[in-house]
Write an enzyme that holds these catalytic residues in place. Sequence first.
Site, PDB file in Angstrom:
ATOM      1  N   ARG A 187      -0.339   9.470  -9.787  1.00  0.00           N
ATOM      2  CA  ARG A 187      -0.371   8.207  -9.057  1.00  0.00           C
ATOM      3  C   ARG A 187       0.280   7.082  -9.856  1.00  0.00           C
ATOM      4  NH1 ARG A 187      -3.800   7.219  -4.959  1.00  0.00           N
ATOM      5  NH2 ARG A 187      -4.308   5.180  -5.822  1.00  0.00           N
ATOM      6  N   ARG A 239      -5.361  -2.715   8.566  1.00  0.00           N
ATOM      7  CA  ARG A 239      -6.481  -3.589   8.226  1.00  0.00           C
ATOM      8  C   ARG A 239      -6.033  -4.588   7.170  1.00  0.00           C
ATOM      9  NH1 ARG A 239      -8.136   1.628   6.559  1.00  0.00           N
ATOM     10  NH2 ARG A 239      -7.883   1.982   4.322  1.00  0.00           N
ATOM     11  N   LEU A 240      -6.811  -5.674   7.023  1.00  0.00           N
ATOM     12  CA  LEU A 240      -6.469  -6.733   6.075  1.00  0.00           C
ATOM     13  C   LEU A 240      -6.977  -6.451   4.664  1.00  0.00           C
ATOM     14  CD1 LEU A 240      -7.096  -9.941   8.217  1.00  0.00           C
ATOM     15  CD2 LEU A 240      -4.923  -8.837   7.663  1.00  0.00           C
ATOM     16  N   SER A 241      -7.985  -5.597   4.544  1.00  0.00           N
ATOM     17  CA  SER A 241      -8.523  -5.227   3.225  1.00  0.00           C
ATOM     18  C   SER A 241      -8.861  -6.445   2.372  1.00  0.00           C
ATOM     19  CB  SER A 241      -7.551  -4.302   2.493  1.00  0.00           C
ATOM     20  OG  SER A 241      -7.434  -3.059   3.169  1.00  0.00           O
ATOM     21  N   SER A 248      -6.891  -5.905  -6.315  1.00  0.00           N
ATOM     22  CA  SER A 248      -7.998  -6.532  -5.598  1.00  0.00           C
ATOM     23  C   SER A 248      -9.286  -6.485  -6.409  1.00  0.00           C
ATOM     24  CB  SER A 248      -8.214  -5.824  -4.253  1.00  0.00           C
ATOM     25  OG  SER A 248      -8.889  -4.597  -4.449  1.00  0.00           O
ATOM     26  N   THR A 249     -10.262  -7.248  -5.949  1.00  0.00           N
ATOM     27  CA  THR A 249     -11.580  -7.227  -6.593  1.00  0.00           C
ATOM     28  C   THR A 249     -12.227  -5.856  -6.443  1.00  0.00           C
ATOM     29  OG1 THR A 249     -12.467  -8.170  -4.531  1.00  0.00           O
ATOM     30  CG2 THR A 249     -12.047  -9.700  -6.350  1.00  0.00           C
ATOM     31  N   ARG A 288     -11.557   2.074  -8.966  1.00  0.00           N
ATOM     32  CA  ARG A 288     -10.674   3.223  -9.156  1.00  0.00           C
ATOM     33  C   ARG A 288     -10.954   3.878 -10.513  1.00  0.00           C
ATOM     34  NH1 ARG A 288      -4.727   1.719  -6.597  1.00  0.00           N
ATOM     35  NH2 ARG A 288      -5.489   1.219  -4.506  1.00  0.00           N
ATOM     36  N   TRP A 328       2.603   8.070  -2.303  1.00  0.00           N
ATOM     37  CA  TRP A 328       4.022   8.369  -2.462  1.00  0.00           C
ATOM     38  C   TRP A 328       4.240   9.259  -3.685  1.00  0.00           C
ATOM     39  CZ3 TRP A 328       7.475   7.300  -6.438  1.00  0.00           C
ATOM     40  CH2 TRP A 328       8.827   7.539  -6.141  1.00  0.00           C
ATOM     41  N   ASP A 334       0.830  -1.200   0.000  1.00  0.00           N
ATOM     42  CA  ASP A 334       0.000   0.000   0.000  1.00  0.00           C
ATOM     43  C   ASP A 334       0.868   1.255   0.000  1.00  0.00           C
ATOM     44  OD1 ASP A 334      -2.342   1.451   0.010  1.00  0.00           O
ATOM     45  OD2 ASP A 334      -2.655   1.288   2.171  1.00  0.00           O
ATOM     46  N   LEU A 363      11.763 -20.197  -4.734  1.00  0.00           N
ATOM     47  CA  LEU A 363      10.661 -19.403  -4.196  1.00  0.00           C
ATOM     48  C   LEU A 363       9.444 -19.458  -5.113  1.00  0.00           C
ATOM     49  CD1 LEU A 363       9.826 -17.099  -2.042  1.00  0.00           C
ATOM     50  CD2 LEU A 363      10.417 -15.520  -3.907  1.00  0.00           C
ATOM     51  N   HIS A 381       2.919   3.678  -9.024  1.00  0.00           N
ATOM     52  CA  HIS A 381       2.741   2.268  -9.369  1.00  0.00           C
ATOM     53  C   HIS A 381       3.972   1.731 -10.112  1.00  0.00           C
ATOM     54  CE1 HIS A 381      -1.261   2.363  -7.864  1.00  0.00           C
ATOM     55  NE2 HIS A 381      -1.727   3.156  -8.797  1.00  0.00           N
TER      56      HIS A 381
END
Length: 226
Positions: free
Chosen positions: A26, A179-181, A59-60, A65, A18, A13, A125, A30
């Site tokens: 914005r 928060r977990l969002s 995210s869903t 946005r 930033w 986040d 990984l 990204h």
Amino acid sequence: MSNNPSHIAIIMDGNGRWAQAQGKNRTYGHEKGSEVVRTITTYCAKNPEIDRLTLYAFSTENWKRPKLEVEFLMKLLQKYLKQELPTYLDGNIRFQPIGDLSAFSDSLQNTIREVQEATQHCTGLIQSLALNYGGRDEIIRAAVALQASQTPISLDLISQTLDCAIDVDLLIRTGGDHRLSNFMLWQSAYAELFFTDTLWPEFTTDELDQIIHKFKKVERRFGGLN
């Protein structure tokens, strides 16, 4: 039980804030954030204690946005995957996306599939990008699949039917919110949660190393006693 962070999940986040603090759009945030993804992934790939890194990329709810920002994110994701394939292969990193990929364009779905197939032989990984992902949506999709299969439900079966069957050990959120969002809700049932005010484009391997060091000092009882 081992106190190594075998599975690290990160809510990345702060990209937009930033960039705005730098007086830029914005989208610039990204772009810088995608560079940090590479840095953190490469760091984790070199750490034998870490088996899996799951990053909350889209995210869903992110479809809400502005249209231009969403379109930029889709292009950035496609560009990132194409550019990072050598990084995956050089680092023996297996790419394993989670989420409902059907909402993406055919071109983006093909790129995701190509990178996944190209890295499926890698044994180091596992990097998961959560794409069009929501914890509740993941659970609903699993429930629908289990209902259709008419199989007796158990905790293990639900876990295996989810996008990711591996529990999270360490969950980190950058950007200052606590928060977990809607991220990895099932898998994070016993995760240790760490929150940092650092915005994602400024998150470093040094800070990650400090968080891992703190994690190792935590006594994890999983509901039991010492």
